[in-house]
Design an enzyme around this catalytic site. Structure first.
Site, PDB file in Angstrom:
ATOM      1  N   GLY A  49       0.847  -1.197   0.000  1.00 24.32           N
ATOM      2  CA  GLY A  49       0.000   0.000   0.000  1.00 24.32           C
ATOM      3  C   GLY A  49       0.874   1.235   0.000  1.00 24.32           C
ATOM      4  N   CYS A  76       5.384  -6.104   1.338  1.00 22.80           N
ATOM      5  CA  CYS A  76       5.697  -4.681   1.245  1.00 22.80           C
ATOM      6  C   CYS A  76       5.130  -3.898   2.450  1.00 22.80           C
ATOM      7  CB  CYS A  76       5.230  -4.134  -0.104  1.00 22.80           C
ATOM      8  SG  CYS A  76       6.017  -2.571  -0.507  1.00 22.80           S
ATOM      9  N   TYR A  77       4.080  -3.109   2.270  1.00 25.60           N
ATOM     10  CA  TYR A  77       3.514  -2.392   3.425  1.00 25.60           C
ATOM     11  C   TYR A  77       3.115  -3.396   4.511  1.00 25.60           C
ATOM     12  CZ  TYR A  77       0.648   0.680   6.294  1.00 25.60           C
ATOM     13  OH  TYR A  77       0.135   1.389   7.347  1.00 25.60           O
ATOM     14  N   HIS A 162       7.344  -7.827  -4.398  1.00 25.45           N
ATOM     15  CA  HIS A 162       5.989  -8.236  -4.777  1.00 25.45           C
ATOM     16  C   HIS A 162       5.991  -9.578  -5.524  1.00 25.45           C
ATOM     17  CE1 HIS A 162       3.826  -4.555  -3.673  1.00 25.45           C
ATOM     18  NE2 HIS A 162       4.995  -3.980  -3.885  1.00 25.45           N
ATOM     19  N   GLU A 164       3.514 -11.295  -6.378  1.00 29.01           N
ATOM     20  CA  GLU A 164       2.335 -11.425  -7.247  1.00 29.01           C
ATOM     21  C   GLU A 164       2.569 -10.849  -8.637  1.00 29.01           C
ATOM     22  OE1 GLU A 164       2.794  -9.417  -4.750  1.00 29.01           O
ATOM     23  OE2 GLU A 164       1.758  -7.509  -4.919  1.00 29.01           O
ATOM     24  N   SER A 216     -27.893  -8.444 -22.118  1.00 24.95           N
ATOM     25  CA  SER A 216     -27.441  -7.557 -23.187  1.00 24.95           C
ATOM     26  C   SER A 216     -26.582  -8.290 -24.200  1.00 24.95           C
ATOM     27  CB  SER A 216     -26.610  -6.432 -22.566  1.00 24.95           C
ATOM     28  OG  SER A 216     -25.451  -6.995 -21.978  1.00 24.95           O
ATOM     29  N   GLY A 217     -26.104  -9.478 -23.815  1.00 26.42           N
ATOM     30  CA  GLY A 217     -25.159 -10.170 -24.688  1.00 26.42           C
ATOM     31  C   GLY A 217     -23.722  -9.876 -24.303  1.00 26.42           C
ATOM     32  N   GLY A 218     -23.516  -9.021 -23.290  1.00 22.08           N
ATOM     33  CA  GLY A 218     -22.174  -8.795 -22.745  1.00 22.08           C
ATOM     34  C   GLY A 218     -21.755 -10.033 -21.954  1.00 22.08           C
ATOM     35  N   ASP A 220     -20.552 -10.688 -18.856  1.00 21.67           N
ATOM     36  CA  ASP A 220     -20.982 -10.953 -17.483  1.00 21.67           C
ATOM     37  C   ASP A 220     -22.478 -11.272 -17.391  1.00 21.67           C
ATOM     38  OD1 ASP A 220     -18.390 -10.225 -17.083  1.00 21.67           O
ATOM     39  OD2 ASP A 220     -18.852  -8.239 -16.278  1.00 21.67           O
ATOM     40  N   SER A 221     -23.310 -10.456 -18.044  1.00 19.59           N
ATOM     41  CA  SER A 221     -24.748 -10.727 -17.927  1.00 19.59           C
ATOM     42  C   SER A 221     -25.084 -12.048 -18.599  1.00 19.59           C
ATOM     43  CB  SER A 221     -25.591  -9.569 -18.467  1.00 19.59           C
ATOM     44  OG  SER A 221     -25.538  -9.481 -19.875  1.00 19.59           O
ATOM     45  N   LYS A 360     -12.942 -11.680 -13.894  1.00 20.09           N
ATOM     46  CA  LYS A 360     -13.341 -11.750 -15.292  1.00 20.09           C
ATOM     47  C   LYS A 360     -12.855 -13.038 -15.996  1.00 20.09           C
ATOM     48  CE  LYS A 360     -15.198  -9.171 -18.629  1.00 20.09           C
ATOM     49  NZ  LYS A 360     -16.350  -8.284 -18.449  1.00 20.09           N
TER      50      LYS A 360
END
Ligand code: XMP
Length: 504
Positions: A49, A76-77, A162, A164, A216-218, A220-221, A360
């Site tokens: 952070g 780190c932090y 880090h 990650e 909507s066809g996106g 996620d939905s 995602k």
């Protein structure tokens, strides 16, 4: 058992959680001041952070920290905070290290099992631990002599770098060693199990209920709707609103895929005239967004009432959840985002968010497991207000037709040349500017079209894509030769910030 990642504001916090999940462990990000259930925590990670432990308002250990008795990885932090709290000293930014650095492992430790003594890691710190608390030993040092890793061999494993970040060459192995060798955990998270469990859960939760969704066809939905459909079938009504601001042929493609291929109960509402009418003469971007959002809600609300719905499915994903936890604390709205799809609380529907805990990439894998075609799953993001924010100035039927045609040429050309999946988002924007040209022997006076293509990770920041000149040339010639109404094509080379991805 879950791995909790405490967020101290690092830009990499989400990445820690993602790497842990990719290694097969379920992880969740929490804010440092959030109260959580601690009985099923398998391991704890404190993120990096921007703060300094000496600042008056610096974020501290979570309130529940003393009740948690398991092992802790401080990054780190996180490392500095643990050291400071346990009586060590942190030196404020005299020797800052940024970017790739070499470290030397100076003492054996489980976290470095099967990792060579000399390592390239990613550092990003001003402060660093000068003196460790009692009973800690240094296990790695950076080439500048800074403590790069330390442990008390009991509860705490501390890293100044880090793990990650991709540039830390053996970073994933270090995280894996922490989880498996130090904490003794075994991977138990996979998305096939998630899908099965979620469907069972939804069956139980939604038995006998009337559920509605805006599809909507996106990505996620779509994934959220198909998941709920697998659980309750016909009892989920999917509403597809054709507001006329969709990409070319989408109004046919979305019902074809979801109704015909996947068997969803879907109704298509043709609201093209209504939207065009409401948008007539409007040029201000925020007003356009508001009108589109409001009309969308009206159309949808009517369907929900007719159907007698009690529950509403939303495609909220984990980065939305983390982002809103973050943004609750700062920043003004730049654009009235998520006004479309973000349906109002006053509708009195209970919200169902089956993807709330997924990133995602995980949503895409779930989509594949559910048999949703690749053309939907790997589709680029598209804003709720659609082409409405890609026609600068007033929206008319004529402009919509021109833009749909030009945009589809861009997308098809990127797909043909293998560039579609390499860019985050590419699209065309129609400008309210006409420019002089020559066609045959005639003077022409046609619209200017801007092409935009950006590379990004989550859409928060972006850089313009370095598309090869040959591809830009191909797109431009195809558009100028075949789209009537466009006389000039330009390429947008603005990064975000200061520009945004969409033009309005
Ligand atoms: P900006 O233009 O703010 O866009 O840089 C960032 C990302 O968000 C998308 N976007 C939207 N998505 N409703 C949405 O669901 C909206 O109103 C909206 N506006 C922009 C944009 O396409 C990009 O991916």
């Amino acid at each position: 058992m879950k791995i909790i990642v405490v967020d101290y504001g690092s830009q990499y916090t989400q990445l820690i959680a993602r790497v842990i999940r990719e290694l097969g462990y379920y992880s969740q990000v929490v804010q440092f001041d959030e109260d959580i259930e601690i009985s099923d925590i398998g391991a704890l990670v404190l993120s990096g952070g921007p703060a300094s432990v000496y600042e008056k308002d610096a974020p501290r250990l979570p309130k529940w920290f003393d009740r948690y008795r398991g092992k802790v990885l401080g990054i780190c932090y996180g490392m500095q905070l643990i050291s400071h709290e346990l009586g060590g000293t942190v030196e404020p930014g005299r020797v800052a290290e940024y970017g790739r650095t070499q470290i030397q492992i100076v003492d054996k430790d489980l976290i470095f099992s099967e990792i060579e003594d000399q390592q390239t890691v990613w550092m990003s710190h001003g402060d660093h631990v000068k003196k460790l608390p009692d009973n800690f030993r240094v296990t790695a040092k950076s080439k500048d002599g800074i403590i790069a890793a330390a442990t008390d061999d009991k509860r705490f494993w501390l890293l100044q770098f880090h793990p990650e970040v991709r540039h830390t060459v053996r970073g994933r192995d270090i995280i894996e060693n922490f989880l498996s060798k130090v904490c003794g955990l075994s991977p138990n998270w996979n998305l096939e199990d998630f899908v099965k469990q979620k469907i069972d859960e939804l069956k139980e939760q939604l038995a006998g209920k009337k559920v509605i969704a805006a599809l909507s066809g996106g990505v996620d939905s779509s994934v959220a709707c198909v998941l709920v459909h697998k659980a309750i079938g016909e009892n989920l009504l999917n509403v597809f609103v054709d507001h006329g601001l969709l990409r070319k042929n989408e109004e046919n493609e979305v019902p074809r895929v979801f109704r015909e291929m996947l068997g969803l109960n879907l109704i298509k509402i043709d609201a093209r005239d209504l939207f065009l009418e409401k948008l007539r003469g409007i040029t201000d971007p925020e007003t356009k967004r508001k009108i589109i959002g409001e009309q969308f809600i009206r159309v949808f609300e009517k369907q929900a009432q007719n159907y007698g719905a009690t529950h509403l499915v939303q495609g909220t994903i984990y980065s939305d959840v983390i982002e809103s936890a973050h943004s609750g604390k700062k920043t003004a709205a730049i654009k009235s985002h998520h006004n479309v799809g973000g349906l109002p609380k006053k509708m009195n529907l209970q919200i169902v968010e089956p993807l709330r805990n997924l990133f995602k990439d995980e949503v895409r894998i779930v989509g594949e497991i559910l048999g949703i075609p690749r053309s939907i799953i790997h589709r680029q993001p598209f804003p709720g207000p659609g082409l409405g924010v890609r026609i600068v100035g007033e929206i008319t039927q004529e402009k919509l037709e021109i833009l749909k045609e030009a945009d589809s040429i861009l997308i098809e050309t990127l797909k043909e040349t293998g560039w579609y999946e390499k860019t985050w988002q590419a699209f065309a924007v129609l400008l309210p500017v006409k420019s002089v040209g020559v066609r045959g022997d005639q003077r022409a006076y046609d619209y200017v079209l801007a092409l935009r293509s950006v590379d990004s990770v989550e859409g928060m920041t972006a850089d313009w894509s370095r598309l090869p000149h040959e591809i830009l040339d191909l797109v431009s010639r195809r558009i100028l030769n075949s789209v009537k109404g466009i006389g000039r094509v330009v390429y947008d080379i603005s990064s975000k910030p200061p520009a945004t991805i969409e033009w309005e």
